[in-house]
Design a protein around this motif. Structure first.
Motif, PDB file in Angstrom:
ATOM      1  N   ILE A  70      27.355  43.811  -3.110  1.00 24.71           N
ATOM      2  CA  ILE A  70      28.604  43.205  -2.346  1.00 24.71           C
ATOM      3  C   ILE A  70      28.333  44.015  -0.797  1.00 24.71           C
ATOM      4  CG2 ILE A  70      30.949  43.763  -1.348  1.00 24.71           C
ATOM      5  CD1 ILE A  70      31.550  43.311  -4.501  1.00 24.71           C
ATOM      6  N   VAL A  71      28.128  43.275   0.316  1.00 25.52           N
ATOM      7  CA  VAL A  71      27.706  43.973   1.426  1.00 25.52           C
ATOM      8  C   VAL A  71      28.648  43.584   2.642  1.00 25.52           C
ATOM      9  CG1 VAL A  71      25.178  44.045   0.865  1.00 25.52           C
ATOM     10  CG2 VAL A  71      26.384  42.027   2.029  1.00 25.52           C
ATOM     11  N   THR A  72      28.533  44.433   3.504  1.00 27.14           N
ATOM     12  CA  THR A  72      29.311  44.085   4.631  1.00 27.14           C
ATOM     13  C   THR A  72      28.698  43.246   5.706  1.00 27.14           C
ATOM     14  OG1 THR A  72      28.344  46.112   5.930  1.00 27.14           O
ATOM     15  CG2 THR A  72      30.320  46.494   4.555  1.00 27.14           C
ATOM     16  N   TYR A  73      29.127  42.972   6.785  1.00 29.10           N
ATOM     17  CA  TYR A  73      28.327  41.971   7.915  1.00 29.10           C
ATOM     18  C   TYR A  73      27.379  42.817   8.366  1.00 29.10           C
ATOM     19  CZ  TYR A  73      27.150  39.106  11.802  1.00 29.10           C
ATOM     20  OH  TYR A  73      26.598  38.689  13.029  1.00 29.10           O
ATOM     21  N   GLU A  74      27.634  44.181   8.653  1.00 30.36           N
ATOM     22  CA  GLU A  74      26.683  44.999   9.242  1.00 30.36           C
ATOM     23  C   GLU A  74      25.619  45.184   8.499  1.00 30.36           C
ATOM     24  OE1 GLU A  74      30.265  45.103  11.645  1.00 30.36           O
ATOM     25  OE2 GLU A  74      30.137  45.526   9.406  1.00 30.36           O
ATOM     26  N   ASP A  75      25.616  45.001   7.136  1.00 31.72           N
ATOM     27  CA  ASP A  75      24.428  45.272   6.163  1.00 31.72           C
ATOM     28  C   ASP A  75      23.693  44.091   6.313  1.00 31.72           C
ATOM     29  OD1 ASP A  75      25.521  47.838   4.902  1.00 31.72           O
ATOM     30  OD2 ASP A  75      26.679  46.707   3.675  1.00 31.72           O
ATOM     31  N   PHE A  76      24.203  42.947   6.380  1.00 33.69           N
ATOM     32  CA  PHE A  76      23.535  41.727   6.382  1.00 33.69           C
ATOM     33  C   PHE A  76      22.976  41.218   7.671  1.00 33.69           C
ATOM     34  CE2 PHE A  76      23.744  36.905   5.633  1.00 33.69           C
ATOM     35  CZ  PHE A  76      22.785  37.021   4.500  1.00 33.69           C
ATOM     36  N   GLU A  77      23.584  41.970   8.751  1.00 34.33           N
ATOM     37  CA  GLU A  77      23.310  41.637  10.409  1.00 34.33           C
ATOM     38  C   GLU A  77      21.659  41.593  10.510  1.00 34.33           C
ATOM     39  OE1 GLU A  77      24.979  42.265  14.543  1.00 34.33           O
ATOM     40  OE2 GLU A  77      24.983  44.187  13.324  1.00 34.33           O
ATOM     41  N   PRO A  78      20.847  42.592   9.897  1.00 39.47           N
ATOM     42  CA  PRO A  78      19.473  42.288  10.189  1.00 39.47           C
ATOM     43  C   PRO A  78      18.752  41.013   9.803  1.00 39.47           C
ATOM     44  CG  PRO A  78      19.962  44.567   9.168  1.00 39.47           C
ATOM     45  CD  PRO A  78      21.316  43.745   9.082  1.00 39.47           C
ATOM     46  N   TYR A  79      19.330  40.398   8.522  1.00 39.75           N
ATOM     47  CA  TYR A  79      18.797  39.234   8.207  1.00 39.75           C
ATOM     48  C   TYR A  79      19.272  38.072   9.020  1.00 39.75           C
ATOM     49  CZ  TYR A  79      18.164  41.900   3.816  1.00 39.75           C
ATOM     50  OH  TYR A  79      17.973  42.682   2.956  1.00 39.75           O
ATOM     51  N   ILE A  80      20.283  38.539   9.445  1.00 36.17           N
ATOM     52  CA  ILE A  80      20.875  37.287  10.714  1.00 36.17           C
ATOM     53  C   ILE A  80      19.888  37.282  11.791  1.00 36.17           C
ATOM     54  CG2 ILE A  80      22.761  36.535  11.861  1.00 36.17           C
ATOM     55  CD1 ILE A  80      24.660  37.435   9.635  1.00 36.17           C
ATOM     56  N   GLU A  81      19.968  38.344  12.450  1.00 33.04           N
ATOM     57  CA  GLU A  81      19.168  38.492  13.515  1.00 33.04           C
ATOM     58  C   GLU A  81      17.792  38.094  13.527  1.00 33.04           C
ATOM     59  OE1 GLU A  81      20.251  39.339  16.511  1.00 33.04           O
ATOM     60  OE2 GLU A  81      22.130  39.254  15.707  1.00 33.04           O
ATOM     61  N   ARG A  82      17.027  38.095  12.311  1.00 30.39           N
ATOM     62  CA  ARG A  82      15.721  37.748  12.071  1.00 30.39           C
ATOM     63  C   ARG A  82      15.914  36.322  12.058  1.00 30.39           C
ATOM     64  NH1 ARG A  82      12.545  40.996   7.483  1.00 30.39           N
ATOM     65  NH2 ARG A  82      10.829  39.597   7.826  1.00 30.39           N
ATOM     66  N   ALA A  83      16.865  35.516  11.460  1.00 30.53           N
ATOM     67  CA  ALA A  83      16.861  34.114  11.477  1.00 30.53           C
ATOM     68  C   ALA A  83      17.440  33.709  12.926  1.00 30.53           C
ATOM     69  CB  ALA A  83      18.007  33.731  10.522  1.00 30.53           C
ATOM     70  N   ARG A  84      18.236  34.561  13.686  1.00 26.98           N
ATOM     71  CA  ARG A  84      18.441  34.063  14.992  1.00 26.98           C
ATOM     72  C   ARG A  84      17.367  33.878  15.702  1.00 26.98           C
ATOM     73  NH1 ARG A  84      22.538  37.114  18.118  1.00 26.98           N
ATOM     74  NH2 ARG A  84      22.322  35.494  19.532  1.00 26.98           N
ATOM     75  N   LYS A  85      16.182  34.711  15.379  1.00 28.46           N
ATOM     76  CA  LYS A  85      14.796  34.837  16.595  1.00 28.46           C
ATOM     77  C   LYS A  85      14.015  33.657  15.873  1.00 28.46           C
ATOM     78  CE  LYS A  85      15.285  39.634  17.471  1.00 28.46           C
ATOM     79  NZ  LYS A  85      14.917  41.123  17.176  1.00 28.46           N
ATOM     80  N   GLY A  86      14.346  32.993  15.168  1.00 31.49           N
ATOM     81  CA  GLY A  86      13.693  31.712  14.430  1.00 31.49           C
ATOM     82  C   GLY A  86      12.879  32.177  13.283  1.00 31.49           C
ATOM     83  N   GLU A  87      13.038  33.181  12.704  1.00 29.15           N
ATOM     84  CA  GLU A  87      12.130  33.301  11.551  1.00 29.15           C
ATOM     85  C   GLU A  87      12.501  32.310  10.252  1.00 29.15           C
ATOM     86  OE1 GLU A  87      10.996  37.117  10.139  1.00 29.15           O
ATOM     87  OE2 GLU A  87      11.697  37.995  11.851  1.00 29.15           O
ATOM     88  N   LYS A  88      11.823  31.858   9.568  1.00 23.50           N
ATOM     89  CA  LYS A  88      12.124  30.901   8.427  1.00 23.50           C
ATOM     90  C   LYS A  88      12.080  31.493   7.179  1.00 23.50           C
ATOM     91  CE  LYS A  88       9.823  26.813  10.642  1.00 23.50           C
ATOM     92  NZ  LYS A  88       8.659  25.757  10.431  1.00 23.50           N
ATOM     93  N   ASP A  89      13.047  31.211   6.403  1.00 25.08           N
ATOM     94  CA  ASP A  89      12.996  31.312   5.028  1.00 25.08           C
ATOM     95  C   ASP A  89      13.882  32.782   4.795  1.00 25.08           C
ATOM     96  OD1 ASP A  89      12.089  28.856   4.091  1.00 25.08           O
ATOM     97  OD2 ASP A  89      10.266  29.451   4.305  1.00 25.08           O
ATOM     98  N   ILE A  90      14.680  33.205   5.658  1.00 27.76           N
ATOM     99  CA  ILE A  90      15.226  34.701   5.600  1.00 27.76           C
ATOM    100  C   ILE A  90      16.301  34.682   4.745  1.00 27.76           C
ATOM    101  CG2 ILE A  90      16.345  36.556   6.977  1.00 27.76           C
ATOM    102  CD1 ILE A  90      13.352  36.026   7.378  1.00 27.76           C
ATOM    103  N   ILE A  91      17.396  33.947   4.895  1.00 28.10           N
ATOM    104  CA  ILE A  91      18.491  33.888   4.265  1.00 28.10           C
ATOM    105  C   ILE A  91      18.707  32.374   3.863  1.00 28.10           C
ATOM    106  CG2 ILE A  91      19.735  36.055   5.127  1.00 28.10           C
ATOM    107  CD1 ILE A  91      21.239  33.956   7.124  1.00 28.10           C
ATOM    108  N   TRP A  92      18.131  31.477   4.318  1.00 27.71           N
ATOM    109  CA  TRP A  92      18.258  30.042   3.739  1.00 27.71           C
ATOM    110  C   TRP A  92      16.919  29.451   3.988  1.00 27.71           C
ATOM    111  CZ3 TRP A  92      21.411  28.250   0.494  1.00 27.71           C
ATOM    112  CH2 TRP A  92      21.362  26.828   0.309  1.00 27.71           C
TER     113      TRP A  92
END
Length: 149
Positions: A70-92
């Motif tokens: 179980i994680v907070t948004y802040e724990d998950f945010e680094p993955y989201i940021e990588r996806a926002r920068k265009g990296e593929k296959d990070i969280i989906w």
């Protein structure tokens, strides 16, 4: 006039199919949710997050509870940021092109919610179709499909 009649027959057939699915979801909510969970795990098993937490090896709810923290948004945010920068296959799988921006409820900072193409179809668009299906099912004599809407 025949075209409208045929259109209504086809639309009503699709509505009936969806209503049957919705009734099945209501009748078997736990099985439905389990199916959604394992479908999501399967689709994300080759992502960075899926590999990190062994999605491929999850065969039960207990496995999921033991392997995925179980994680907070802040724990998950680094993955989201990588996806926002265009990296593929990070969280989906693939690239995530859309992000909803929240209004920052917990720390006055906006949050970015990933919106995959699949989630657009399976959640957002399907919700609209379900709304129309439920309305048409509950109001069989309606004018939804006989005029411009």
């Amino acid at each position: 006039m025949a075209t409208k009649a045929l259109f209504n027959i086809v639309v009503n057939w699709f509505i009936k199919q969806r209503i049957d699915q919705i009734k099945n979801f209501i009748k078997y909510p736990i099985d439905t949710q389990r199916g959604v969970l394992f479908s999501q795990l399967y689709q994300a098993e080759n992502t960075l997050y899926g590999k990190q937490f062994g999605f491929k090896d999850i065969a039960s709810i207990k496995d999921f509870q033991n392997q995925v923290p179980i994680v907070t948004y802040e724990d998950f945010e680094p993955y989201i940021e990588r996806a926002r920068k265009g990296e593929k296959d990070i969280i989906w799988r693939g690239a995530i092109k859309h992000f909803a921006k929240s209004s920052g409820t917990t720390n006055a900072k906006s949050k970015f919610i990933p919106i995959s193409n699949e989630s657009l179809e399976d959640c957002h668009y399907k919700a609209g179709k379900d709304l129309i299906s439920i309305y048409a099912n509950n109001h069989p004599i309606n004018q939804l499909f006989s005029t411009k809407t």
